[in-house]
Design a protein around this motif. Structure first.
Motif, PDB file in Angstrom:
ATOM      1  N   MET A 174      39.927  40.600  34.358  1.00 34.30           N
ATOM      2  CA  MET A 174      40.835  39.656  34.947  1.00 34.30           C
ATOM      3  C   MET A 174      42.130  39.567  34.137  1.00 34.30           C
ATOM      4  SD  MET A 174      40.113  36.226  36.643  1.00 34.30           S
ATOM      5  CE  MET A 174      40.660  34.685  36.138  1.00 34.30           C
ATOM      6  N   SER A 175      42.039  39.682  32.880  1.00 32.59           N
ATOM      7  CA  SER A 175      43.187  39.617  32.005  1.00 32.59           C
ATOM      8  C   SER A 175      44.132  40.795  32.238  1.00 32.59           C
ATOM      9  CB  SER A 175      42.707  39.599  30.557  1.00 32.59           C
ATOM     10  OG  SER A 175      43.771  39.781  29.693  1.00 32.59           O
ATOM     11  N   THR A 176      43.596  41.994  32.437  1.00 27.63           N
ATOM     12  CA  THR A 176      44.435  43.158  32.699  1.00 27.63           C
ATOM     13  C   THR A 176      45.102  43.066  34.066  1.00 27.63           C
ATOM     14  OG1 THR A 176      42.523  44.384  33.504  1.00 27.63           O
ATOM     15  CG2 THR A 176      43.129  44.708  31.195  1.00 27.63           C
ATOM     16  N   THR A 177      44.426  42.464  35.034  1.00 27.64           N
ATOM     17  CA  THR A 177      45.013  42.276  36.363  1.00 27.64           C
ATOM     18  C   THR A 177      46.191  41.309  36.277  1.00 27.64           C
ATOM     19  OG1 THR A 177      42.813  42.556  37.319  1.00 27.64           O
ATOM     20  CG2 THR A 177      44.523  41.650  38.747  1.00 27.64           C
ATOM     21  N   LEU A 178      46.035  40.251  35.542  1.00 35.76           N
ATOM     22  CA  LEU A 178      47.113  39.273  35.369  1.00 35.76           C
ATOM     23  C   LEU A 178      48.308  39.912  34.664  1.00 35.76           C
ATOM     24  CD1 LEU A 178      48.074  36.363  35.670  1.00 35.76           C
ATOM     25  CD2 LEU A 178      47.037  35.881  33.466  1.00 35.76           C
ATOM     26  N   ILE A 179      48.037  40.696  33.645  1.00 37.99           N
ATOM     27  CA  ILE A 179      49.116  41.381  32.928  1.00 37.99           C
ATOM     28  C   ILE A 179      49.831  42.358  33.850  1.00 37.99           C
ATOM     29  CG2 ILE A 179      49.613  43.018  31.054  1.00 37.99           C
ATOM     30  CD1 ILE A 179      47.415  41.641  29.433  1.00 37.99           C
TER      31      ILE A 179
END
Length: 179
Positions: free
Chosen positions: A1-6
């Motif tokens: 989820m963190s990579t998607t947000l980035i």
């Protein structure tokens, strides 16, 4: 989820940067268009002044009329930036007074050189009208682009001032407009 947000934030930043770059490029192209329109207007005004001086020296007009026309043309040619609009308007009014005299076109058309001078005068007067309209249109579009919130906030136009309209009395003489 963190990579998607980035990735989403990165995409948004890239899109915003592309949009800001596009707006800055558009503003730059508008300024170039404005400079070219101003140069075209200056050239048209200089050409009209030259044709008026030629007409004044043509010996087709009476001496007093020639002197008045030559004085107005000289004033327009030598006017500084502050007085230019006023001097060009005076030249337009003087040209109308000269050209709208009775049988002006007939007297000028009687001589082959006069016919050529009349054609040059028609063209020069029309070019001033069109060049001024084109310049003022470019000024209006550039001012709108400079006043947009993004351009003001990010100072996309740098420290350039708002361009000014060039307002003169450029109505063509009735004889030339009808001719």
């Amino acid at each position: 989820m963190s990579t998607t947000l980035i990735a989403v934030v990165g995409a948004v930043v890239v899109l915003v940067a592309v949009y800001v770059s596009w707006r800055a490029g558009r503003l730059d192209r508008l300024h170039i268009r404005l400079e070219l329109a101003r140069e075209s207007l200056d050239a048209a005004l200089v050409r009209r002044t030259a044709v008026c001086l030629e007409l004044a020296a043509s010996r087709v007009l009476d001496p007093a009329t020639s002197l008045v026309l030559a004085a107005a043309a000289h004033e327009a040619r030598t006017a500084g930036t502050e007085e230019r609009e006023h001097a060009e308007s005076d030249l337009s009014r003087t040209l109308r007074a000269v050209v709208d005299q009775d049988r002006f076109r007939d007297r000028l058309s009687a001589d082959p050189a006069g016919r050529e001078l009349l054609a040059e005068l028609d063209t020069a007067v029309a070019k001033v009208v069109y060049s001024r309209r084109f310049y003022n249109n470019a000024v209006g579009v550039t001012r709108v682009a400079q006043r947009r919130w993004l351009a003001r906030t990010l100072r996309l136009a740098g420290h350039t001032e708002y361009p000014g309209f060039f307002e003169i009395d450029d109505d063509p003489p009735k004889v030339l407009a009808a001719g």
